[in-house]
Design an enzyme around this catalytic site. Structure first.
Site, PDB file in Angstrom:
ATOM      1  N   GLU A  87       0.833  -1.297   0.037  1.00  0.00           N
ATOM      2  CA  GLU A  87       0.109  -0.132   0.089  1.00  0.00           C
ATOM      3  C   GLU A  87       0.764   1.257   0.022  1.00  0.00           C
ATOM      4  OE1 GLU A  87      -1.018   0.805   4.570  1.00  0.00           O
ATOM      5  OE2 GLU A  87      -2.328  -0.700   3.693  1.00  0.00           O
ATOM      6  N   HIS A  88       2.096   1.099   0.411  1.00  0.00           N
ATOM      7  CA  HIS A  88       2.849   2.316   0.164  1.00  0.00           C
ATOM      8  C   HIS A  88       3.323   2.774  -0.878  1.00  0.00           C
ATOM      9  CE1 HIS A  88       3.716   0.652   4.407  1.00  0.00           C
ATOM     10  NE2 HIS A  88       2.719   1.793   4.571  1.00  0.00           N
ATOM     11  N   HIS A  89       3.641   1.668  -2.112  1.00  0.00           N
ATOM     12  CA  HIS A  89       4.258   2.086  -3.147  1.00  0.00           C
ATOM     13  C   HIS A  89       3.656   1.883  -4.458  1.00  0.00           C
ATOM     14  CE1 HIS A  89       7.828   2.038  -0.303  1.00  0.00           C
ATOM     15  NE2 HIS A  89       8.038   3.287  -1.040  1.00  0.00           N
TER      16      HIS A  89
END
Length: 190
Positions: free
Chosen positions: A78-80
């Site tokens: 979900e971060h990148h």
């Protein structure tokens, strides 16, 4: 996806990174990407309880661990939005009910088809199995490689992140916990 990116959005993305969306190799890319992301995020439309089917027949006298290993894991961080992939081991100690073995794979897939962090994914699978099946114990071990680490940032290839969740009797019964972890070991039986 509830508000799907249109082909226009993906064409705009391609332009933003310096590509020509009208180039022959990219003409169909916006439609392909939209279809791919719809598949990769289809877990948001799934209810974990709907993929589980429990049986009492066959479980009445069974009081040992049931473990499925090497369940494929394909998800996106979900971060990148970068892929991460690996394998999961899911096990439980029945309490009068068992599930079809493929249902454990479907349960993992339900959560992997969402934007994730591996730690949350591990707990979601374990908690859902405990809530839906109500076994005496549940164990989950997930091993993954994360492309956000391998292809950018620190750029180390082949590192594996291992997460685990032990619920119910696996938290308190050291012998059972050891047995589950032995069964979950990658080199088991070699």
């Amino acid at each position: 996806m509830s508000e799907e990116f249109t082909e226009h959005d993906w064409r705009r993305f391609l332009r933003s990174i310096g590509e020509n969306p009208d180039r022959p190799g990219l003409i169909e890319t916006p439609a392909r990407v939209s279809k791919a992301w719809t598949h990769w995020t289809s877990g948001y439309q799934q209810d974990p309880a709907s993929v589980m089917k429990a049986f009492e027949d066959g479980a009445e006298d069974y009081n040992e661990l049931i473990v499925v290993r090497n369940i494929p894991v394909y998800s996106h961080c979900e971060h990148h939005l970068a892929p991460f992939f690996g394998k999961a081991t899911v096990g439980y100690l029945p309490n009068g009910k068992i599930v079809g073995l493929s249902k454990l794979t479907r349960l993992v897939e339900c959560f992997t088809k969402r934007l994730q962090v591996q730690e949350r994914l591990t707990m979601q699978v374990a908690n859902a199995l405990m809530e839906i099946l109500e076994p005496r114990a549940t164990g989950v071990v997930i091993r993954c490689r994360h492309l956000c680490m391998e292809s950018r940032g620190i750029r180390t290839t082949g590192e594996e992140t291992v997460t685990s969740a032990m619920l119910g009797e696996l938290q308190t019964n050291l012998g059972m916990r050891t047995e589950f972890l032995d069964l979950a070991r990658e080199d088991f039986g070699r």
